[in-house]
Design a protein around this motif. Structure first.
Motif, PDB file in Angstrom:
ATOM      1  N   VAL A   1      -0.557  15.122   1.570  1.00  0.00           N
ATOM      2  CA  VAL A   1       0.720  14.926   0.865  1.00  0.00           C
ATOM      3  C   VAL A   1       1.708  14.289   1.839  1.00  0.00           C
ATOM      4  CG1 VAL A   1       2.623  16.066  -0.365  1.00  0.00           C
ATOM      5  CG2 VAL A   1       0.279  16.952  -0.589  1.00  0.00           C
ATOM      6  N   ARG A   2       2.336  13.208   1.421  1.00  0.00           N
ATOM      7  CA  ARG A   2       3.328  12.531   2.262  1.00  0.00           C
ATOM      8  C   ARG A   2       4.700  13.140   1.999  1.00  0.00           C
ATOM      9  NH1 ARG A   2      -0.823   9.290   1.289  1.00  0.00           N
ATOM     10  NH2 ARG A   2      -1.490   8.019   3.061  1.00  0.00           N
ATOM     11  N   ILE A   3       5.322  13.685   3.045  1.00  0.00           N
ATOM     12  CA  ILE A   3       6.593  14.406   2.860  1.00  0.00           C
ATOM     13  C   ILE A   3       7.692  13.478   2.341  1.00  0.00           C
ATOM     14  CG2 ILE A   3       7.470  14.170   5.238  1.00  0.00           C
ATOM     15  CD1 ILE A   3       8.344  17.225   4.920  1.00  0.00           C
ATOM     16  N   ALA A   4       7.592  12.181   2.629  1.00  0.00           N
ATOM     17  CA  ALA A   4       8.608  11.228   2.139  1.00  0.00           C
ATOM     18  C   ALA A   4       8.590  11.118   0.620  1.00  0.00           C
ATOM     19  CB  ALA A   4       8.391   9.854   2.776  1.00  0.00           C
ATOM     20  N   SER A   5       7.486  11.564  -0.014  1.00  0.00           N
ATOM     21  CA  SER A   5       7.398  11.470  -1.484  1.00  0.00           C
ATOM     22  C   SER A   5       8.057  12.674  -2.163  1.00  0.00           C
ATOM     23  CB  SER A   5       5.925  11.364  -1.923  1.00  0.00           C
ATOM     24  OG  SER A   5       5.256  12.594  -1.642  1.00  0.00           O
TER      25      SER A   5
ATOM     26  N   ILE B   1      10.781  13.280  11.224  1.00  0.00           N
ATOM     27  CA  ILE B   1       9.924  12.268  11.854  1.00  0.00           C
ATOM     28  C   ILE B   1       8.498  12.715  11.560  1.00  0.00           C
ATOM     29  CG2 ILE B   1       9.241  11.235  14.054  1.00  0.00           C
ATOM     30  CD1 ILE B   1      12.174  11.962  15.026  1.00  0.00           C
ATOM     31  N   SER B   2       7.842  11.985  10.659  1.00  0.00           N
ATOM     32  CA  SER B   2       6.551  12.436  10.126  1.00  0.00           C
ATOM     33  C   SER B   2       5.408  11.607  10.715  1.00  0.00           C
ATOM     34  CB  SER B   2       6.557  12.332   8.595  1.00  0.00           C
ATOM     35  OG  SER B   2       5.380  12.885   8.072  1.00  0.00           O
ATOM     36  N   ASP B   3       4.676  12.235  11.629  1.00  0.00           N
ATOM     37  CA  ASP B   3       3.573  11.584  12.336  1.00  0.00           C
ATOM     38  C   ASP B   3       2.309  11.800  11.504  1.00  0.00           C
ATOM     39  OD1 ASP B   3       1.486  10.945  14.018  1.00  0.00           O
ATOM     40  OD2 ASP B   3       2.225  12.081  15.742  1.00  0.00           O
ATOM     41  N   GLU B   4       1.884  10.728  10.805  1.00  0.00           N
ATOM     42  CA  GLU B   4       0.781  10.845   9.833  1.00  0.00           C
ATOM     43  C   GLU B   4      -0.406   9.980  10.235  1.00  0.00           C
ATOM     44  OE1 GLU B   4       2.166  10.647   5.723  1.00  0.00           O
ATOM     45  OE2 GLU B   4       4.182  11.301   6.339  1.00  0.00           O
ATOM     46  N   VAL B   5      -0.660   9.890  11.549  1.00  0.00           N
ATOM     47  CA  VAL B   5      -1.690   8.953  12.010  1.00  0.00           C
ATOM     48  C   VAL B   5      -3.093   9.303  11.500  1.00  0.00           C
ATOM     49  CG1 VAL B   5      -0.370   8.245  14.043  1.00  0.00           C
ATOM     50  CG2 VAL B   5      -2.016  10.122  14.240  1.00  0.00           C
ATOM     51  N   TYR B   6      -3.321  10.581  11.163  1.00  0.00           N
ATOM     52  CA  TYR B   6      -4.654  10.976  10.663  1.00  0.00           C
ATOM     53  C   TYR B   6      -4.688  11.057   9.140  1.00  0.00           C
ATOM     54  CZ  TYR B   6      -5.385  12.022  15.571  1.00  0.00           C
ATOM     55  OH  TYR B   6      -5.484  11.905  16.939  1.00  0.00           O
ATOM     56  N   GLU B   7      -3.805  10.307   8.480  1.00  0.00           N
ATOM     57  CA  GLU B   7      -3.641  10.437   7.024  1.00  0.00           C
ATOM     58  C   GLU B   7      -4.931  10.199   6.230  1.00  0.00           C
ATOM     59  OE1 GLU B   7      -0.694   7.472   5.839  1.00  0.00           O
ATOM     60  OE2 GLU B   7      -1.371   6.195   7.458  1.00  0.00           O
ATOM     61  N   TRP B   8      -5.840   9.381   6.734  1.00  0.00           N
ATOM     62  CA  TRP B   8      -7.078   9.100   5.985  1.00  0.00           C
ATOM     63  C   TRP B   8      -8.215  10.032   6.384  1.00  0.00           C
ATOM     64  CZ3 TRP B   8      -5.637   6.326   2.107  1.00  0.00           C
ATOM     65  CH2 TRP B   8      -4.586   5.430   2.262  1.00  0.00           C
TER      66      TRP B   8
ATOM     67  N   LEU C   1       0.827  -1.210   0.000  1.00  0.00           N
ATOM     68  CA  LEU C   1       0.000   0.000   0.000  1.00  0.00           C
ATOM     69  C   LEU C   1       0.861   1.260   0.000  1.00  0.00           C
ATOM     70  CD1 LEU C   1      -2.757   1.431   0.201  1.00  0.00           C
ATOM     71  CD2 LEU C   1      -2.559   1.275   2.682  1.00  0.00           C
ATOM     72  N   PHE C   2       1.834   1.339   0.919  1.00  0.00           N
ATOM     73  CA  PHE C   2       2.628   2.564   1.011  1.00  0.00           C
ATOM     74  C   PHE C   2       3.622   2.687  -0.147  1.00  0.00           C
ATOM     75  CE2 PHE C   2       0.744   2.487   5.200  1.00  0.00           C
ATOM     76  CZ  PHE C   2       0.334   3.806   5.311  1.00  0.00           C
ATOM     77  N   GLY C   3       3.994   1.539  -0.718  1.00  0.00           N
ATOM     78  CA  GLY C   3       4.810   1.580  -1.945  1.00  0.00           C
ATOM     79  C   GLY C   3       4.034   2.280  -3.061  1.00  0.00           C
ATOM     80  N   LYS C   4       2.753   1.927  -3.162  1.00  0.00           N
ATOM     81  CA  LYS C   4       1.882   2.559  -4.172  1.00  0.00           C
ATOM     82  C   LYS C   4       1.727   4.064  -3.882  1.00  0.00           C
ATOM     83  CE  LYS C   4      -2.943   2.223  -5.777  1.00  0.00           C
ATOM     84  NZ  LYS C   4      -4.127   1.352  -5.838  1.00  0.00           N
ATOM     85  N   LEU C   5       1.507   4.414  -2.607  1.00  0.00           N
ATOM     86  CA  LEU C   5       1.267   5.816  -2.240  1.00  0.00           C
ATOM     87  C   LEU C   5       2.525   6.669  -2.368  1.00  0.00           C
ATOM     88  CD1 LEU C   5      -0.961   5.193   0.909  1.00  0.00           C
ATOM     89  CD2 LEU C   5      -1.729   6.030  -1.307  1.00  0.00           C
ATOM     90  N   LEU C   6       3.695   6.059  -2.128  1.00  0.00           N
ATOM     91  CA  LEU C   6       4.951   6.820  -2.190  1.00  0.00           C
ATOM     92  C   LEU C   6       5.639   6.701  -3.551  1.00  0.00           C
ATOM     93  CD1 LEU C   6       6.308   5.869   1.360  1.00  0.00           C
ATOM     94  CD2 LEU C   6       5.543   8.147   0.643  1.00  0.00           C
ATOM     95  N   GLY C   7       5.089   5.826  -4.386  1.00  0.00           N
ATOM     96  CA  GLY C   7       5.657   5.677  -5.743  1.00  0.00           C
ATOM     97  C   GLY C   7       7.035   5.030  -5.738  1.00  0.00           C
ATOM     98  N   ARG C   8       7.245   4.044  -4.861  1.00  0.00           N
ATOM     99  CA  ARG C   8       8.528   3.337  -4.860  1.00  0.00           C
ATOM    100  C   ARG C   8       8.339   1.916  -4.343  1.00  0.00           C
ATOM    101  NH1 ARG C   8      13.034   5.218  -2.836  1.00  0.00           N
ATOM    102  NH2 ARG C   8      12.526   7.389  -3.242  1.00  0.00           N
TER     103      ARG C   8
END
Length: 426
Positions: free
Chosen positions: A229-233, A213-220, A81-88
């Motif tokens: 937007v995910r900063i890791a992307s 350190i990216s706290d994204e617990v409310y991402e949905w 899932l996160f591979g798809k969302l981050l494009g890697r």
């Protein structure tokens, strides 16, 4: 004997026990608790059914240890899932680690990356554990506030109106900066950082070779068609970012305590060392069920019957309902773009709870205590999300949680309406 019982690294972390006090007050006095951030509605049926199957089925090994760094079915689907969302392409064994909730993920990050004397930039208002966790690792927190800009034409303020000053942010970075903690969507404000705001942070991280350190617990939980937007992307950020997520917030099961970290192996290897030598292992059955939940969502990604599509729609309605209740009684809500939370301005209520000049306790804290004792409605003061020296800068706001059943929000509205009548009746 002259034994120093308390280690130096714990000095200055006690003030965070104020949080415990508000939880206790809510339990003692409140008839309606909009304080703590947990849903009082049930999780989705598909998840409850999966849990029942996991516990009562033939897979008796679900009652035993699994892989320490994450149950294989869970890390595999998270990597997909996160591979798809981050494009890697993500390796489930090295790019994902499961933790006891996002809370333990945060603790592992601070312990693994922060050395004595390192500085960690924290954006205010912040989820309250960041500051003591940095201090417990021997680090020095450096605070930068989101500053509110007044909305135009008497409109209600939005969480988007609270912004970082780019020059002020740049001034906080130095050769001592080890990391910045990003929380988007932000608790308590509900702010969803825009791509431009994240690019500003990313450029400074790259320039100063700092971690994120990216706290994204409310991402949905993002509303009004906003994009998370995910900063890791972003360019240059994958190698320096650990992204943290939570099954509790994703599937409305905060008591299951399943979280995760996603990031490059060069960072996650240090998290694995911390995890192995502290918690070591997370509950197997809970991980199995969360894996099944994600498998279902991966297959339905973006479709109308996806829980990740349905939940934010329902939550947006709850948000709007609470906004209406608060506006009707004269509190000014700041419309959140995401999360479980809404912050409201209580300036109009100083006649109910007069200010005490030169008090050490911030006004919003006294107001929240008065409100739970006298009105039976629990909320959390915004000053609880600021460092000590800044607590009085933003002390006329309180935070409400709207992740509640219809009946709970209706009961809150009843309290507010009654209060309004008392205020208007001489």
């Amino acid at each position: 004997p002259n034994i120093r019982q308390k280690p130096l690294r714990l000095h200055g972390t006690e003030q965070h026990l104020a949080w415990v006090e508000f939880v206790k007050l809510a339990a003692t006095y409140s008839t309606v608790n909009l304080g703590q951030g947990f849903p009082d509605f049930p999780p989705p049926d598909f998840l409850k059914e999966a849990f029942t199957r996991a516990l009562s089925g033939e897979k008796h090994m679900l009652h035993q240890y699994t892989r320490a760094f994450g149950h294989p079915p869970l890390v595999k689907i998270l990597a997909q899932l996160f591979g798809k969302l981050l494009g890697r392409e993500l390796d489930p064994m090295t790019n994902v680690m499961v933790t006891v909730g996002a809370y333990q993920a945060l603790f592992c990050c601070f312990q693994a990356f922060v050395d004595e004397g390192d500085e960690v930039i924290i954006i205010e208002p912040f989820f309250d554990c960041y500051e003591p966790m940095v201090k417990m690792a021997g680090g020095t927190p450096v605070f930068i506030p989101l500053r509110p800009k007044a909305p135009k034409d008497g409109k209600l303020m939005s969480s988007a109106d609270w912004q970082l000053d780019p020059a002020e942010l740049a001034s906080k970075f130095s050769e001592r900066t080890k990391a910045i903690v990003l929380n988007s969507p932000n608790n308590p404000l509900g702010k969803v950082f825009s791509r431009e705001e994240l690019e500003l942070i990313a450029d400074l991280c790259v320039k100063h070779d700092a971690l994120c350190i990216s706290d994204e617990v409310y991402e949905w939980l993002v509303y009004d068609g906003k994009e998370h937007v995910r900063i890791a992307s972003l360019r240059g950020m994958w190698d320096r970012t650990v992204s943290i997520g939570s099954a509790g917030k994703t599937f409305s099961v905060t008591g299951w305590k399943v979280g995760w970290t996603v990031g490059p192996n060069r960072l996650l290897q240090h998290l694995r060392t911390m995890h192995q030598n502290s918690v070591y292992h997370c509950a197997t059955a809970a991980q199995e069920v969360v894996a099944q939940g994600f498998q279902r969502e991966f297959e339905r990604y973006g479709k109308p019957d996806s829980y990740f599509v349905q939940l934010p729609k329902e939550m947006q309605q709850k948000r709007d309902q609470l906004v209406q209740s608060l506006v009707a009684v004269g509190m000014k809500p700041i419309i959140p773009e995401g999360t479980y939370f809404l912050v409201a301005d209580i300036s109009e209520f100083k006649s109910d709870v007069p200010d005490v000049p030169n008090s050490d306790e911030p006004y919003d804290s006294r107001f929240a205590k008065w409100m739970v004792k006298n009105k039976g409605l629990a909320a959390i003061p915004l000053s609880a999300f600021y460092c000590g020296p800044h607590k009085n800068n933003y002390n006329s706001f309180i935070r409400f949680c709207f992740a509640k059943e219809e009946a709970t929000l209706k009961a809150a509205d009843d309290i507010l309406q009654k209060w309004k009548l008392e205020k208007t009746t001489p």
